[in-house]
Motif scaffolding. Sequence first.
Motif, PDB file in Angstrom:
ATOM      1  N   ALA A  42      36.414  16.913  40.025  1.00  0.00           N
ATOM      2  CA  ALA A  42      35.479  17.960  39.495  1.00  0.00           C
ATOM      3  C   ALA A  42      36.356  18.850  38.557  1.00  0.00           C
ATOM      4  O   ALA A  42      35.707  19.183  37.449  1.00  0.00           O
ATOM      5  N   PHE A  43      37.671  18.809  38.677  1.00  0.00           N
ATOM      6  CA  PHE A  43      38.683  19.574  37.390  1.00  0.00           C
ATOM      7  C   PHE A  43      38.170  18.783  36.299  1.00  0.00           C
ATOM      8  O   PHE A  43      37.973  19.272  35.220  1.00  0.00           O
ATOM      9  N   LYS A  44      38.302  17.656  36.056  1.00  0.00           N
ATOM     10  CA  LYS A  44      38.013  16.644  34.903  1.00  0.00           C
ATOM     11  C   LYS A  44      36.739  16.882  34.469  1.00  0.00           C
ATOM     12  O   LYS A  44      36.539  17.109  33.144  1.00  0.00           O
ATOM     13  N   LYS A  45      35.668  16.958  34.950  1.00  0.00           N
ATOM     14  CA  LYS A  45      34.265  17.474  34.608  1.00  0.00           C
ATOM     15  C   LYS A  45      34.226  18.587  33.914  1.00  0.00           C
ATOM     16  O   LYS A  45      33.573  18.725  32.949  1.00  0.00           O
ATOM     17  N   ILE A  94      36.346  24.959  31.479  1.00  0.00           N
ATOM     18  CA  ILE A  94      37.641  25.128  31.395  1.00  0.00           C
ATOM     19  C   ILE A  94      38.163  24.745  30.202  1.00  0.00           C
ATOM     20  O   ILE A  94      38.216  23.825  29.702  1.00  0.00           O
ATOM     21  N   ASN A  95      38.658  25.674  29.609  1.00  0.00           N
ATOM     22  CA  ASN A  95      39.374  25.614  28.032  1.00  0.00           C
ATOM     23  C   ASN A  95      40.597  25.726  27.992  1.00  0.00           C
ATOM     24  O   ASN A  95      41.136  25.540  26.866  1.00  0.00           O
ATOM     25  N   SER A  96      41.523  25.730  29.069  1.00  0.00           N
ATOM     26  CA  SER A  96      42.896  25.672  29.200  1.00  0.00           C
ATOM     27  C   SER A  96      43.274  24.822  30.080  1.00  0.00           C
ATOM     28  O   SER A  96      44.014  25.271  31.253  1.00  0.00           O
ATOM     29  N   PRO A  97      42.991  23.562  29.998  1.00  0.00           N
ATOM     30  CA  PRO A  97      43.265  22.652  31.233  1.00  0.00           C
ATOM     31  C   PRO A  97      44.739  22.396  31.548  1.00  0.00           C
ATOM     32  O   PRO A  97      45.170  22.282  32.654  1.00  0.00           O
ATOM     33  N   GLU A  98      45.952  22.627  30.418  1.00  0.00           N
ATOM     34  CA  GLU A  98      47.077  22.784  30.596  1.00  0.00           C
ATOM     35  C   GLU A  98      47.396  23.634  31.675  1.00  0.00           C
ATOM     36  O   GLU A  98      48.512  23.590  32.471  1.00  0.00           O
ATOM     37  N   PHE A  99      46.833  24.879  31.693  1.00  0.00           N
ATOM     38  CA  PHE A  99      47.290  25.963  32.638  1.00  0.00           C
ATOM     39  C   PHE A  99      46.855  25.740  34.041  1.00  0.00           C
ATOM     40  O   PHE A  99      47.615  25.942  34.975  1.00  0.00           O
ATOM     41  N   TRP A 100      45.464  25.123  34.061  1.00  0.00           N
ATOM     42  CA  TRP A 100      44.879  24.976  35.359  1.00  0.00           C
ATOM     43  C   TRP A 100      45.208  23.808  36.121  1.00  0.00           C
ATOM     44  O   TRP A 100      45.398  23.715  37.304  1.00  0.00           O
ATOM     45  N   GLU A 101      45.601  22.777  35.335  1.00  0.00           N
ATOM     46  CA  GLU A 101      45.968  21.520  36.253  1.00  0.00           C
ATOM     47  C   GLU A 101      47.284  21.839  37.136  1.00  0.00           C
ATOM     48  O   GLU A 101      46.996  20.756  38.069  1.00  0.00           O
TER      49      GLU A 101
END
Length: 458
Positions: A421-424, A431-438
Amino acid sequence: MTTIEKKLIKYNFSTGNDPKYIVVHDTGNPGKGADADAHYRYFNGGNRNASAHYFVDDHSIIQTVEDANASWHCGDGKGQYGITNYNSIGIEICINSDGDYNKAVQNAIELVKFLMKKHNIPLDKVVRHYDASRKNCPGTMSSNNWEKWNWFKSQLKEEAAPAAGLYRVRKSWDDAKSQVGAYKVLENAKAECDKNPGYSVFDEKGNKVYPLPFSAPEQPGETQPEQQLTLIMGKTEATVAQMVSYALKSNANPLLPNCTIEELAQVFIEEAEVEGVRADVAWAQALKETGYFKYGGIVLPEQNNYSGIGALNNNSKGEAAVFESPRIGARAQIQHLKAYASTEALKQPCVDPRFHLVKRGSAKYVEWLGYEDNPNGTGWAWPGKGYGYSIVGILKGILQEPKESKEATDTGNVPQWQKDAFKKLVEKKIINSPEFWEGRLGETITIGEVMGILANTL
């Protein structure tokens, strides 16, 4: 106690608050005239993405948000220390250079005492902004391991002297012959003390209780030694990780349609190095100008304009410079800063549409970027009182962040469907800051962060 003047703002607050804490700040704005009323007018003038319940100076206490509502004063901590906008009251102490800082602090002490009784808040729940977010605030009390803050807290304790005790006004406790009065009421003793320069008020045990046992903070201004000011030109001190981390504390979902925040920070580093400008200074200015990339003013996110270039005071929304890419937008800002800070030629072709309007070398310090704070009679911001000093405050916050990104949280126990779901969400640019949320897939997040992500779907 100074009478509380209620002047409620129309913006910058949320409904609902259950006060369990009192959070003390200082405004970080030493500009002349930056008193309580000036801050009321600022926060009542539009969306500022911040506020406080009370502003206190040397002659007034202004309430801008009802205690029953949440002012936006400590949301940068995201509740990780138990203190939020919805369980606290925020008090800002004004530090304007043309005011009496000691009197402002004394007024704040009396206000805190009043609010402690009103809301039944114990002394251990009277805290610094630092306790809510680790921001260095109130900065005027942070030196010598928070010596001034510890004194401030000591003044909130119940009076140790017995009811029949007297407050004595003397030059020193040992100099009994110098005594000019003894009073049962502390406020009366203070009034007598104010009439006699060099005198103090002592309780029954000889403890000095007035005036404050420390001098006012050194106020930046026209007489501040230049070696204490912040150069715009020079080597960048902050890392990309520090720049990104500090920005995301105030806005976890920056409105950057053409790049990620990590990419933009790297661009600032690269472009600033070419021109010899401090990238962290430019980044701090960008955070101020865009409201931590929330926007809401004249400039629109898609304009790639991070410093309000061409956004004059009477312009309509969107009436500002537009740049073809994030890199060109950052380059224009850095060139504009160099125009003020140096007389050296640009290393790259000029993309700043207002470069030619600047008096070259007229503001080599960040503190001089505000017109009214600049001894050369010019500046980036007009009237700009306290403009540069507020940027320096942001810069200090950036430099307190960890130099390297925190290691990603172990996501081994995160279900695969959540990872998918995160990848999608990243692919759909929700989500435009994936490095922060991953690195946070295994953590809990706040309702506000969820709202921010959902807003990107609209």
